[in-house]
Design an enzyme around this catalytic site. Sequence first.
Site, PDB file in Angstrom:
ATOM      1  CG  ASN A   1       4.350  -1.497   5.210  1.00  0.00           C
ATOM      2  OD1 ASN A   1       5.222  -1.671   5.686  1.00  0.00           O
ATOM      3  ND2 ASN A   1       3.281  -2.355   5.088  1.00  0.00           N
TER       4      ASN A   1
ATOM      5  CG  ASP B   1      -5.678   5.579   2.169  1.00  0.00           C
ATOM      6  OD1 ASP B   1      -5.622   5.270   3.395  1.00  0.00           O
ATOM      7  OD2 ASP B   1      -4.788   6.660   1.618  1.00  0.00           O
TER       8      ASP B   1
ATOM      9  CB  CYS C   1      -0.888  -0.024   1.158  1.00  0.00           C
ATOM     10  SG  CYS C   1      -0.322  -0.113   2.830  1.00  0.00           S
TER      11      CYS C   1
ATOM     12  CB  CYS D   1      -3.737   1.644   6.756  1.00  0.00           C
ATOM     13  SG  CYS D   1      -3.643   3.083   7.821  1.00  0.00           S
ATOM     14  NE  ARG D   2      -4.704   1.312   1.463  1.00  0.00           N
ATOM     15  CZ  ARG D   2      -4.363   1.867   0.568  1.00  0.00           C
ATOM     16  NH1 ARG D   2      -5.186   1.954  -0.679  1.00  0.00           N
ATOM     17  NH2 ARG D   2      -3.315   2.889   0.540  1.00  0.00           N
ATOM     18  CB  SER D   3       0.173  -3.809   2.706  1.00  0.00           C
ATOM     19  OG  SER D   3       0.912  -2.833   3.073  1.00  0.00           O
TER      20      SER D   3
HETATM   21  P1  4NP Z   1      -1.832   2.566   3.990  1.00  0.00           P
HETATM   22  O1  4NP Z   1      -2.498   4.029   4.447  1.00  0.00           O
HETATM   23  O2  4NP Z   1      -1.125   3.051   2.565  1.00  0.00           O
HETATM   24  O3  4NP Z   1      -3.062   1.624   3.897  1.00  0.00           O
HETATM   25  O4  4NP Z   1      -0.916   2.335   4.955  1.00  0.00           O
HETATM   26  C1  4NP Z   1      -1.761   5.116   4.566  1.00  0.00           C
HETATM   27  C2  4NP Z   1      -1.177   5.470   5.652  1.00  0.00           C
HETATM   28  C3  4NP Z   1      -0.576   6.607   5.559  1.00  0.00           C
HETATM   29  C4  4NP Z   1      -0.697   7.486   4.841  1.00  0.00           C
HETATM   30  C5  4NP Z   1      -1.500   7.220   3.601  1.00  0.00           C
HETATM   31  C6  4NP Z   1      -2.173   6.269   3.652  1.00  0.00           C
HETATM   32  N1  4NP Z   1      -0.191   8.890   4.668  1.00  0.00           N
HETATM   33  O5  4NP Z   1      -0.218   9.759   3.955  1.00  0.00           O
HETATM   34  O6  4NP Z   1       0.906   8.979   5.585  1.00  0.00           O
END
Ligand code: 4NP
Length: 145
Positions: free
Chosen positions: A5, A117, A2, A7-9
């Site tokens: 790294n 997201d 993602c 939240c989703r993955s």
């Molecule tokens: P992820 O979510 O890609 O599922 O880990 C996010 C985590 C952090 C951010 C964006 C999406 N960020 O902008 O910091």
Amino acid sequence: MCLGNICRSPTAEAIFRKKLTERGIVAELDSAGTANYHVGHKSDSRSIHHAEKKGYSMTHLGRQVEVSDFHKFDLILAMDSANFSNLLKVCNDEKLKYKIKMMTDYCNDQSVKEVPDPYHGTAEDFEKVIDILENCVEKLISKHF
Ligand code: 4NP
């Protein structure tokens, strides 16, 4: 894979790990981000909370995808199309690009095109991520393991 790294993955990794363990299947799993904002960080506390409610343990620390990942792993699953495009750019070997797929290719509901997201979202958005990932991981296991 993602963006951050956190939240989703790592949620996908925790779900995948538990479902494989329950079936007695041994496989090497990891997750990573295409961005480097959260390298070394614990997963988002909201992701950890919602995953734990459903019995998944998230202990991953953020890392950024590396060229070696495309050699090491058989399958590289992107959570959304922006990450999919970035992974194609990071993978510098044309012969390895076939490994990059969308996680939602495995979703029973083919109207779901991405794992959305949840970072700026609500508790329901975090729960939705888990619902989608549980569905995709079940199908992924039945197809490849
Ligand atoms: P992820 O979510 O890609 O599922 O880990 C996010 C985590 C952090 C951010 C964006 C999406 N960020 O902008 O910091």
